[in-house]
Design a protein around this motif. Structure first.
Motif, PDB file in Angstrom:
ATOM      1  N   TYR A  11       0.863  -1.185   0.000  1.00  9.91           N
ATOM      2  CA  TYR A  11       0.000   0.000   0.000  1.00  9.91           C
ATOM      3  C   TYR A  11       0.894   1.228   0.000  1.00  9.91           C
ATOM      4  N   ASN A  39      -2.731 -12.227  13.921  1.00  8.76           N
ATOM      5  CA  ASN A  39      -2.870 -11.029  14.748  1.00  8.76           C
ATOM      6  C   ASN A  39      -3.329  -9.852  13.907  1.00  8.76           C
ATOM      7  N   GLY A  41      -3.254  -6.712  11.891  1.00 11.06           N
ATOM      8  CA  GLY A  41      -2.195  -6.141  11.057  1.00 11.06           C
ATOM      9  C   GLY A  41      -1.345  -7.175  10.341  1.00 11.06           C
ATOM     10  N   SER A  42      -1.703  -8.465  10.488  1.00 12.14           N
ATOM     11  CA  SER A  42      -0.874  -9.506   9.861  1.00 12.14           C
ATOM     12  C   SER A  42      -1.145  -9.633   8.360  1.00 12.14           C
ATOM     13  N   SER A  45      -7.082  -9.253   6.114  1.00 13.29           N
ATOM     14  CA  SER A  45      -8.080  -8.548   5.296  1.00 13.29           C
ATOM     15  C   SER A  45      -7.504  -8.206   3.937  1.00 13.29           C
ATOM     16  N   THR A  46      -6.219  -7.868   3.917  1.00  7.07           N
ATOM     17  CA  THR A  46      -5.579  -7.568   2.633  1.00  7.07           C
ATOM     18  C   THR A  46      -5.664  -8.785   1.724  1.00  7.07           C
ATOM     19  N   HIS A 199     -10.722 -13.982  14.231  1.00  8.26           N
ATOM     20  CA  HIS A 199      -9.873 -13.910  15.426  1.00  8.26           C
ATOM     21  C   HIS A 199     -10.319 -15.002  16.384  1.00  8.26           C
TER      22      HIS A 199
HETATM   23  N1  LIG Z   1      -5.637   0.814   2.496  1.00 10.86           N
HETATM   24  C1  LIG Z   1      -4.502   0.719   3.179  1.00 10.86           C
HETATM   25  N2  LIG Z   1      -3.554   1.671   3.069  1.00 10.86           N
HETATM   26  C2  LIG Z   1      -2.387   1.595   3.743  1.00 10.86           C
HETATM   27  N3  LIG Z   1      -2.055   0.567   4.569  1.00 10.86           N
HETATM   28  C3  LIG Z   1      -2.962  -0.418   4.717  1.00 10.86           C
HETATM   29  C4  LIG Z   1      -4.243  -0.402   4.042  1.00 10.86           C
HETATM   30  N4  LIG Z   1      -4.929  -1.510   4.388  1.00 10.86           N
HETATM   31  C5  LIG Z   1      -4.140  -2.193   5.247  1.00 10.86           C
HETATM   32  N5  LIG Z   1      -2.965  -1.544   5.443  1.00 10.86           N
HETATM   33  C6  LIG Z   1      -1.839  -2.008   6.291  1.00 10.86           C
HETATM   34  O1  LIG Z   1      -1.477  -3.309   5.878  1.00 10.86           O
HETATM   35  C7  LIG Z   1      -1.175  -4.133   6.991  1.00 10.86           C
HETATM   36  C8  LIG Z   1      -2.108  -5.347   7.002  1.00 10.86           C
HETATM   37  O2  LIG Z   1      -3.440  -4.901   7.278  1.00 10.86           O
HETATM   38  P1  LIG Z   1      -4.728  -5.847   7.278  1.00 10.86           P
HETATM   39  O3  LIG Z   1      -5.920  -4.984   7.440  1.00 10.86           O
HETATM   40  O4  LIG Z   1      -4.676  -6.739   6.101  1.00 10.86           O
HETATM   41  O5  LIG Z   1      -4.467  -6.711   8.586  1.00 10.86           O
HETATM   42  P2  LIG Z   1      -5.477  -7.690   9.365  1.00 10.86           P
HETATM   43  O6  LIG Z   1      -4.667  -8.902   9.679  1.00 10.86           O
HETATM   44  O7  LIG Z   1      -6.703  -7.880   8.573  1.00 10.86           O
HETATM   45  O8  LIG Z   1      -5.767  -6.857  10.674  1.00 10.86           O
HETATM   46  P3  LIG Z   1      -7.130  -6.776  11.562  1.00 10.86           P
HETATM   47  O9  LIG Z   1      -7.303  -8.133  12.172  1.00 10.86           O
HETATM   48  O10 LIG Z   1      -6.805  -5.721  12.568  1.00 10.86           O
HETATM   49  O11 LIG Z   1      -8.226  -6.393  10.623  1.00 10.86           O
HETATM   50  C9  LIG Z   1      -1.318  -3.256   8.228  1.00 10.86           C
HETATM   51  O12 LIG Z   1      -0.035  -2.768   8.556  1.00 10.86           O
HETATM   52  C10 LIG Z   1      -2.222  -2.130   7.760  1.00 10.86           C
HETATM   53  O13 LIG Z   1      -1.960  -0.949   8.473  1.00 10.86           O
END
Ligand SMILES: Nc1ncnc2c1ncn2[C@@H]1O[C@H](COP(=O)(O)OP(=O)(O)OP(=O)(O)O)[C@@H](O)[C@H]1O
Length: 320
Positions: A11, A39, A41-42, A45-46, A199
């Motif tokens: 990103y 966890n 931020g892992s 969701s991405t 989670h």
């Molecule tokens: N649109 C975005 N722009 C910039 N950084 C992003 C974006 N979406 C996610 N990130 C970053 O990418 C990393 C992974 O985020 P992601 O949302 O995939 O984690 P997650 O495991 O789903 O977390 P959670 O359980 O808190 O939802 C994190 O460091 C987050 O800050």
């Protein structure tokens, strides 16, 4: 059904770059019902957004069925989202319209794609246990009921792949169990491949395979050991047996032999950037260089002590 290899997602925000997925590998078979944990931020969701065509991958390989998500044109992406995937979010406000009835909500995406099928919309609501509430406006339904409408909507385009991001995140345990039962039923009866991000370890324990993501990489895979036997031990499914239908944890090794050592192990062993690795024909042992240095120092000390002893004995022998 899903094949990710070396998947990278970066990103870019102003002058900052976040590497959310750092070369992730994942394979999901057609017809599988599996969970992804990790966890905050892992990168869960991405990964889900990338698989759902909501985020474009930066590099690597991502294939879902016949689609190559890295090479798809914008038109193909629209077609992919419309025909192949269904999405469920924790916050279902994203795909529900409060002033319409449950039935109208399910029919809306069908109408938008020009394939209105009222009988199927009603059947979906029956399947999620809302046959008697289909003419109620959304705001008249509870949070759990709304989430079940969201599940019906996600299936309205008859997707091959259903992606659910924390689908039970804001509902109580009874509703969460009900949602899991719906997923199992849809998976078994419609053959939909389902990937759930969660989670919730209790929810994860109910699927046969769980993949853990750490720092944008798949790190560990938990595979349920003989699930049928465990679930039906003594002829009934008990919660104890469900929890104890132990998942065996496997560390994921990629094609070139890389694996992730958990941070807490590295800390406990004071391992920084190098380790010593030994193979004795049966086991591979990883040792921290500091431990080896300590062992060598102890050995040296022992040798010196032995040498001193030898000299002492020689002096004693001289005396006699
Ligand atoms: N649109 C975005 N722009 C910039 N950084 C992003 C974006 N979406 C996610 N990130 C970053 O990418 C990393 C992974 O985020 P992601 O949302 O995939 O984690 P997650 O495991 O789903 O977390 P959670 O359980 O808190 O939802 C994190 O460091 C987050 O800050």
């Amino acid at each position: 059904m899903i094949h990710c290899e070396g998947l990278v997602k970066i990103y870019k925000t102003d002058d900052l770059e976040v590497v959310a997925l750092q070369g992730l590998n994942l394979t999901v078979e057609q017809g599988e019902l599996m969970a992804i944990i990790g966890n905050s931020g892992s990168g869960k969701s991405t990964l889900l957004n990338t698989l759902g065509g909501l985020d474009r991958p930066s590099a690597g390989q991502v294939k879902v069925g016949k689609w190559d998500l890295l090479k798809m044109t914008d038109e193909q992406l629209v077609e992919y989202k419309r025909d192949t995937v269904g999405f469920i979010w924790q916050n279902n406000a994203r795909n529900l319209l409060p002033y319409l009835t449950a039935l109208e909500n399910v029919e809306m995406p069908m109408m938008l794609s020009g394939k209105l099928d009222r009988a199927y919309a009603k059947q979906l609501l029956e399947w999620v246990g809302l046959g008697h509430r289909m003419n109620n406006k959304l705001h008249q339904l509870s949070g759990g009921e709304q989430q079940r409408v969201a599940i019906a909507i996600s299936l309205s385009n008859k997707p091959q792949l259903l992606l659910a991001d924390e689908p039970t995140g804001s509902v109580d345990t009874a509703t969460s169990d009900m949602i899991m039962n719906i997923f199992r039923k849809m998976n078994k009866e419609l053959g939909v491949t389902i990937v759930i991000v969660t989670h919730d370890m209790e929810l994860a324990s109910q699927v046969d395979r769980v993949v853990a993501i750490r720092d944008g990489l798949t790190s560990t895979e938990f595979v349920k050991h003989n699930p049928d036997l465990a679930a039906h031990r003594d002829g009934f499914v008990s919660f104890a047996s469900r929890d104890q239908a132990a998942h065996v944890a496997y560390v994921v090794v990629d094609r070139v032999g890389r694996l992730q050592v958990p941070k807490e192990y590295l800390k406990a062993m004071n391992i920084k950037d190098k380790v010593l690795m030994e193979f004795d024909g049966e086991k591979i042992t990883i040792t921290s260089p500091q431990s080896l240095a300590k062992a060598e120092a102890a050995e040296e000390e022992q040798k010196q002590e032995a040498a001193v002893e030898e000299v002492k004995e020689a002096v004693e022998a001289e005396k006699h």
